[in-house]
Write a protein that holds these residues in place. Structure first.
Motif, PDB file in Angstrom:
ATOM      1  N   PRO A 152      37.634  33.250  48.222  1.00 50.31           N
ATOM      2  CA  PRO A 152      37.885  33.908  46.972  1.00 50.31           C
ATOM      3  C   PRO A 152      38.509  35.187  47.242  1.00 50.31           C
ATOM      4  CG  PRO A 152      35.642  33.068  46.717  1.00 50.31           C
ATOM      5  CD  PRO A 152      36.132  32.714  47.977  1.00 50.31           C
ATOM      6  N   ALA A 153      38.046  36.087  48.509  1.00 55.18           N
ATOM      7  CA  ALA A 153      38.598  37.255  48.753  1.00 55.18           C
ATOM      8  C   ALA A 153      40.365  37.378  49.092  1.00 55.18           C
ATOM      9  CB  ALA A 153      37.975  37.761  50.073  1.00 55.18           C
ATOM     10  N   ASP A 154      40.693  35.877  49.703  1.00 57.37           N
ATOM     11  CA  ASP A 154      42.069  35.689  50.070  1.00 57.37           C
ATOM     12  C   ASP A 154      42.944  36.101  48.612  1.00 57.37           C
ATOM     13  OD1 ASP A 154      41.286  35.320  52.234  1.00 57.37           O
ATOM     14  OD2 ASP A 154      41.890  33.109  52.370  1.00 57.37           O
ATOM     15  N   PHE A 155      42.419  36.094  47.312  1.00 56.16           N
ATOM     16  CA  PHE A 155      43.092  36.313  46.257  1.00 56.16           C
ATOM     17  C   PHE A 155      43.241  37.696  45.735  1.00 56.16           C
ATOM     18  CE2 PHE A 155      42.430  31.601  45.952  1.00 56.16           C
ATOM     19  CZ  PHE A 155      43.425  31.162  44.934  1.00 56.16           C
ATOM     20  N   ALA A 156      42.386  38.495  46.431  1.00 57.62           N
ATOM     21  CA  ALA A 156      42.329  39.985  45.924  1.00 57.62           C
ATOM     22  C   ALA A 156      43.555  40.611  45.671  1.00 57.62           C
ATOM     23  CB  ALA A 156      41.219  40.542  46.722  1.00 57.62           C
ATOM     24  N   GLU A 157      44.599  40.646  46.799  1.00 51.68           N
ATOM     25  CA  GLU A 157      45.660  41.644  46.579  1.00 51.68           C
ATOM     26  C   GLU A 157      46.702  40.928  45.766  1.00 51.68           C
ATOM     27  OE1 GLU A 157      48.824  43.506  49.604  1.00 51.68           O
ATOM     28  OE2 GLU A 157      47.310  42.370  50.416  1.00 51.68           O
ATOM     29  N   ALA A 158      46.980  39.536  45.800  1.00 45.03           N
ATOM     30  CA  ALA A 158      47.690  39.147  44.799  1.00 45.03           C
ATOM     31  C   ALA A 158      47.508  38.991  43.522  1.00 45.03           C
ATOM     32  CB  ALA A 158      48.078  37.642  45.205  1.00 45.03           C
ATOM     33  N   SER A 159      46.170  39.080  43.155  1.00 44.38           N
ATOM     34  CA  SER A 159      45.516  39.087  41.836  1.00 44.38           C
ATOM     35  C   SER A 159      45.575  40.564  41.034  1.00 44.38           C
ATOM     36  CB  SER A 159      43.986  38.858  41.611  1.00 44.38           C
ATOM     37  OG  SER A 159      43.958  37.506  42.259  1.00 44.38           O
ATOM     38  N   VAL A 160      45.970  41.461  41.779  1.00 40.56           N
ATOM     39  CA  VAL A 160      46.053  42.897  41.198  1.00 40.56           C
ATOM     40  C   VAL A 160      47.344  43.602  41.087  1.00 40.56           C
ATOM     41  CG1 VAL A 160      43.700  43.282  41.518  1.00 40.56           C
ATOM     42  CG2 VAL A 160      44.955  43.640  43.319  1.00 40.56           C
ATOM     43  N   ASN A 161      48.327  43.033  41.121  1.00 40.30           N
ATOM     44  CA  ASN A 161      49.722  43.467  40.952  1.00 40.30           C
ATOM     45  C   ASN A 161      50.105  44.064  39.605  1.00 40.30           C
ATOM     46  OD1 ASN A 161      50.446  41.086  39.866  1.00 40.30           O
ATOM     47  ND2 ASN A 161      52.302  40.768  41.306  1.00 40.30           N
ATOM     48  N   ASP A 162      49.208  44.174  38.865  1.00 34.62           N
ATOM     49  CA  ASP A 162      49.535  44.668  37.499  1.00 34.62           C
ATOM     50  C   ASP A 162      48.666  46.083  37.307  1.00 34.62           C
ATOM     51  OD1 ASP A 162      51.292  43.469  35.590  1.00 34.62           O
ATOM     52  OD2 ASP A 162      50.323  41.559  36.560  1.00 34.62           O
ATOM     53  N   GLU A 163      49.390  46.819  36.496  1.00 31.26           N
ATOM     54  CA  GLU A 163      48.636  48.022  36.375  1.00 31.26           C
ATOM     55  C   GLU A 163      47.126  48.040  35.588  1.00 31.26           C
ATOM     56  OE1 GLU A 163      49.357  52.236  33.475  1.00 31.26           O
ATOM     57  OE2 GLU A 163      50.825  50.712  33.498  1.00 31.26           O
ATOM     58  N   GLY A 164      46.127  48.841  36.080  1.00 30.38           N
ATOM     59  CA  GLY A 164      44.885  48.876  35.615  1.00 30.38           C
ATOM     60  C   GLY A 164      43.988  47.745  35.870  1.00 30.38           C
ATOM     61  N   VAL A 165      44.335  46.954  37.115  1.00 29.38           N
ATOM     62  CA  VAL A 165      43.338  45.841  37.575  1.00 29.38           C
ATOM     63  C   VAL A 165      42.691  46.473  38.572  1.00 29.38           C
ATOM     64  CG1 VAL A 165      43.214  43.607  38.186  1.00 29.38           C
ATOM     65  CG2 VAL A 165      44.723  44.392  36.133  1.00 29.38           C
ATOM     66  N   ALA A 166      41.220  46.085  38.582  1.00 30.99           N
ATOM     67  CA  ALA A 166      40.574  46.386  40.060  1.00 30.99           C
ATOM     68  C   ALA A 166      39.924  45.299  40.156  1.00 30.99           C
ATOM     69  CB  ALA A 166      39.766  47.587  39.498  1.00 30.99           C
ATOM     70  N   ALA A 167      39.637  45.329  41.510  1.00 30.15           N
ATOM     71  CA  ALA A 167      38.873  43.950  42.193  1.00 30.15           C
ATOM     72  C   ALA A 167      37.825  44.200  43.014  1.00 30.15           C
ATOM     73  CB  ALA A 167      39.963  43.163  42.785  1.00 30.15           C
ATOM     74  N   ALA A 168      36.801  43.733  43.169  1.00 32.04           N
ATOM     75  CA  ALA A 168      35.921  43.709  44.309  1.00 32.04           C
ATOM     76  C   ALA A 168      35.254  42.478  44.698  1.00 32.04           C
ATOM     77  CB  ALA A 168      34.510  44.816  43.772  1.00 32.04           C
ATOM     78  N   VAL A 169      34.779  42.293  46.154  1.00 32.42           N
ATOM     79  CA  VAL A 169      34.257  41.142  46.606  1.00 32.42           C
ATOM     80  C   VAL A 169      32.909  41.456  46.513  1.00 32.42           C
ATOM     81  CG1 VAL A 169      34.199  39.515  48.492  1.00 32.42           C
ATOM     82  CG2 VAL A 169      36.528  40.445  47.602  1.00 32.42           C
ATOM     83  N   VAL A 170      32.143  40.589  46.054  1.00 28.57           N
ATOM     84  CA  VAL A 170      30.656  41.013  45.962  1.00 28.57           C
ATOM     85  C   VAL A 170      29.978  39.502  46.075  1.00 28.57           C
ATOM     86  CG1 VAL A 170      28.615  41.984  44.805  1.00 28.57           C
ATOM     87  CG2 VAL A 170      30.776  42.874  44.592  1.00 28.57           C
ATOM     88  N   ASP A 171      29.074  39.411  47.281  1.00 28.45           N
ATOM     89  CA  ASP A 171      28.440  38.174  47.233  1.00 28.45           C
ATOM     90  C   ASP A 171      29.431  36.955  47.515  1.00 28.45           C
ATOM     91  OD1 ASP A 171      25.932  39.279  47.652  1.00 28.45           O
ATOM     92  OD2 ASP A 171      25.839  39.173  45.287  1.00 28.45           O
TER      93      ASP A 171
END
Length: 224
Positions: A152-171
């Motif tokens: 799942p962490a591999d999707f982090a950067e590509a998933s947040v290229n729009d304004e106001g989206v934040a991501a975290a990898v937890v468990d």
């Protein structure tokens, strides 16, 4: 193991979660949702490889009305102004099976923002400006991307290229929310409660007619 879990039954973020298809949380949360009278809908990730196909698949499975305009803004409107199964009177979880190929989709960030924005509007029954919408009652709406091979962490950067989206990898799960000031009310403490800082991403891109800023914090993972 943190104390934070995503939800399919509470009207709070994270609105979008990426996790393994073998994650026991998905089974347990889906069972809890159904036990409470909610609905679980499923999409096949293989149908979402092109933007046009994606619109058609969402429209079919989620029951978008005939006037759906087949664009991102129209999709947000249809998610917030729900006409699909349950008619906005039951909580809904949308599971996307076999979502691994979406990692290479150039529209992934737009899709994630659209789902987050639509879920926010449904969970609080507000319009695009955050004002109360008298059309219906709020209901829980969440989206889960199920991955067979890609972490799942591999999707982090590509998933947040729009304004106001934040991501975290937890468990091991990638969880996403909205952070813009006008999308109030949906966020737990961010980063999520129990986040230990060892494996996480938080990204905020400001976009207008072009990319004006790009902040990416990425700490090396030491989590086994």
């Amino acid at each position: 193991m943190s104390s934070f879990l995503p939800t399919l039954t509470e009207r709070r973020s994270p609105w979008v979660t990426f996790t393994s298809s073998a994650d026991p949380w998905v089974t347990a949360a889906g069972a809890e949702l159904r036990a409470r009278g909610g609905i679980v809908l499923r999409l096949d990730g293989e149908e979402l490889h092109e933007e046009g196909c994606l619109y058609r698949a969402f429209a079919r499975v989620l029951g978008f009305p005939g006037y759906f305009g087949h664009n991102w803004d129209a999709m947000v409107d249809c998610l917030g102004d729900w006409h699909g199964p349950g008619h906005g009177k039951q909580d809904v979880a949308v599971l996307i099976d076999g979502a691994d190929p979406l990692l290479g989709a150039d529209f992934l960030g737009h899709l994630v923002w659209t789902l987050c924005a639509g879920a926010w509007r449904a969970n609080f029954m507000v319009d695009a400006d955050g004002e109360p919408d008298s059309y219906g009652s709020p209901f829980a709406l969440h989206f889960v991307f199920l991955l067979d091979h890609v972490p799942p962490a591999d999707f982090a950067e590509a998933s947040v290229n729009d304004e106001g989206v934040a991501a975290a990898v937890v468990d091991g799960r990638l969880v996403l929310t909205l952070t813009a000031e006008d999308t109030w009310g949906g966020d737990p403490v961010w980063p999520p409660v129990g986040f230990d800082g060892r494996s996480w991403y938080q990204v905020h891109h400001e976009t207008g007619y072009g990319l004006h800023g790009d902040v990416l914090l990425r700490c090396p993972s030491v989590v086994p």
